[in-house]
Design a protein around this motif. Structure first.
Motif, PDB file in Angstrom:
ATOM      1  N   HIS A  72      -2.366   6.503  -6.072  1.00 25.20           N
ATOM      2  CA  HIS A  72      -3.221   6.606  -7.377  1.00 25.20           C
ATOM      3  C   HIS A  72      -4.541   5.872  -7.367  1.00 25.20           C
ATOM      4  O   HIS A  72      -5.030   5.651  -8.286  1.00 25.20           O
ATOM      5  N   GLY A  73      -4.790   5.309  -6.252  1.00 22.31           N
ATOM      6  CA  GLY A  73      -6.050   4.495  -6.204  1.00 22.31           C
ATOM      7  C   GLY A  73      -5.886   2.995  -6.747  1.00 22.31           C
ATOM      8  O   GLY A  73      -6.866   2.222  -6.705  1.00 22.31           O
ATOM      9  N   ARG A  74      -4.693   2.541  -6.879  1.00 23.12           N
ATOM     10  CA  ARG A  74      -4.519   1.025  -7.207  1.00 23.12           C
ATOM     11  C   ARG A  74      -4.161   0.305  -6.038  1.00 23.12           C
ATOM     12  O   ARG A  74      -3.586   0.731  -5.236  1.00 23.12           O
ATOM     13  N   ARG A  75      -4.838  -0.961  -6.063  1.00 22.46           N
ATOM     14  CA  ARG A  75      -4.386  -1.987  -5.147  1.00 22.46           C
ATOM     15  C   ARG A  75      -3.075  -2.519  -5.191  1.00 22.46           C
ATOM     16  O   ARG A  75      -2.428  -2.810  -6.239  1.00 22.46           O
ATOM     17  N   CYS A  76      -2.495  -2.441  -4.047  1.00 26.37           N
ATOM     18  CA  CYS A  76      -1.036  -2.720  -3.836  1.00 26.37           C
ATOM     19  C   CYS A  76      -0.636  -3.673  -2.697  1.00 26.37           C
ATOM     20  O   CYS A  76      -1.619  -3.565  -1.799  1.00 26.37           O
ATOM     21  N   ILE A  77       0.422  -4.151  -2.601  1.00 21.57           N
ATOM     22  CA  ILE A  77       0.860  -4.798  -1.323  1.00 21.57           C
ATOM     23  C   ILE A  77       1.916  -3.979  -0.804  1.00 21.57           C
ATOM     24  O   ILE A  77       2.941  -3.393  -1.625  1.00 21.57           O
ATOM     25  N   LEU A  78       1.650  -3.460   0.513  1.00 20.96           N
ATOM     26  CA  LEU A  78       2.944  -2.546   0.973  1.00 20.96           C
ATOM     27  C   LEU A  78       3.714  -3.609   1.942  1.00 20.96           C
ATOM     28  O   LEU A  78       3.215  -4.242   2.891  1.00 20.96           O
ATOM     29  N   LEU A  79       4.959  -3.443   1.451  1.00 31.88           N
ATOM     30  CA  LEU A  79       5.942  -4.108   2.022  1.00 31.88           C
ATOM     31  C   LEU A  79       6.490  -3.703   3.270  1.00 31.88           C
ATOM     32  O   LEU A  79       7.442  -2.847   3.377  1.00 31.88           O
ATOM     33  N   ASN A  80       5.726  -3.859   4.600  1.00 26.46           N
ATOM     34  CA  ASN A  80       5.955  -3.203   5.692  1.00 26.46           C
ATOM     35  C   ASN A  80       6.478  -4.238   6.819  1.00 26.46           C
ATOM     36  O   ASN A  80       6.562  -3.888   7.933  1.00 26.46           O
ATOM     37  N   ASP A  81       6.684  -5.557   6.477  1.00 29.50           N
ATOM     38  CA  ASP A  81       7.221  -6.670   7.287  1.00 29.50           C
ATOM     39  C   ASP A  81       6.320  -6.632   8.630  1.00 29.50           C
ATOM     40  O   ASP A  81       6.942  -7.019   9.620  1.00 29.50           O
ATOM     41  N   GLN A  82       5.100  -6.447   8.732  1.00 33.14           N
ATOM     42  CA  GLN A  82       4.210  -6.505   9.753  1.00 33.14           C
ATOM     43  C   GLN A  82       3.891  -7.978  10.201  1.00 33.14           C
ATOM     44  O   GLN A  82       3.304  -8.079  11.002  1.00 33.14           O
ATOM     45  N   GLY A  83       4.273  -9.028   9.264  1.00 28.93           N
ATOM     46  CA  GLY A  83       3.984 -10.403   9.656  1.00 28.93           C
ATOM     47  C   GLY A  83       2.775 -11.102   9.064  1.00 28.93           C
ATOM     48  O   GLY A  83       2.203 -10.189   8.313  1.00 28.93           O
ATOM     49  N   MET A  84       2.892 -12.190   9.001  1.00 19.95           N
ATOM     50  CA  MET A  84       1.799 -13.109   8.498  1.00 19.95           C
ATOM     51  C   MET A  84       1.256 -14.036   9.630  1.00 19.95           C
ATOM     52  O   MET A  84       1.619 -14.623  10.415  1.00 19.95           O
ATOM     53  N   ARG A  85      -0.279 -13.874   9.683  1.00 22.70           N
ATOM     54  CA  ARG A  85      -1.051 -14.683  10.652  1.00 22.70           C
ATOM     55  C   ARG A  85      -1.045 -16.085  10.093  1.00 22.70           C
ATOM     56  O   ARG A  85      -1.174 -16.449   8.965  1.00 22.70           O
ATOM     57  N   PHE A  86      -0.232 -16.909  10.851  1.00 25.68           N
ATOM     58  CA  PHE A  86      -0.077 -18.218  10.758  1.00 25.68           C
ATOM     59  C   PHE A  86      -1.027 -19.181  11.823  1.00 25.68           C
ATOM     60  O   PHE A  86      -0.984 -18.991  12.925  1.00 25.68           O
TER      61      PHE A  86
END
Length: 109
Positions: A72-86
């Motif tokens: 729908h063109g809305r900004r979202c967070i995709l919960l894909n478990d790709q990790g977090m750059r630390f």
């Protein structure tokens, strides 16, 4: 002020059980989230162990997701478990200050 990168890694969630959560969940951002920059910064205590980060990412999946647009063109967070750059970094000015203070204390003692 110069910043020196000490290390960089990409931990992913580690779930305590063998059941994994779905990796295609979209969470729409609030109105406040849509007016901010496309950056994500989390501050953690110095040098946490990888296992601690992985367990935290399993609990707070949003940190390991990606900013995307839904159908729908809305900004979202995709919960894909790709990790977090630390990235572990240090301000060189602070490092010199601490080393100077340590030298003074060693002379005084």
């Amino acid at each position: 002020m110069k910043i020196k990168s000490e290390s960089s890694r990409l931990p992913t969630p580690s779930y305590p059980t063998s059941t994994h959560r779905p990796a295609d969940v979209f969470i729409p951002l609030s109105q406040f989230g849509t007016v901010s920059f496309d950056t994500h910064v989390a501050t953690l205590p110095p040098n946490p162990a990888n296992k601690v980060i992985e367990l935290a990412l399993a609990e707070y999946r949003e940190l390991a997701g990606r900013l995307v647009y839904d159908d729908h063109g809305r900004r979202c967070i995709l919960l894909n478990d790709q990790g977090m750059r630390f990235v572990e970094a240090i301000a060189l000015h602070i490092q010199r200050l601490v080393l100077s203070l340590a030298a003074v204390l060693s002379i005084l003692s």
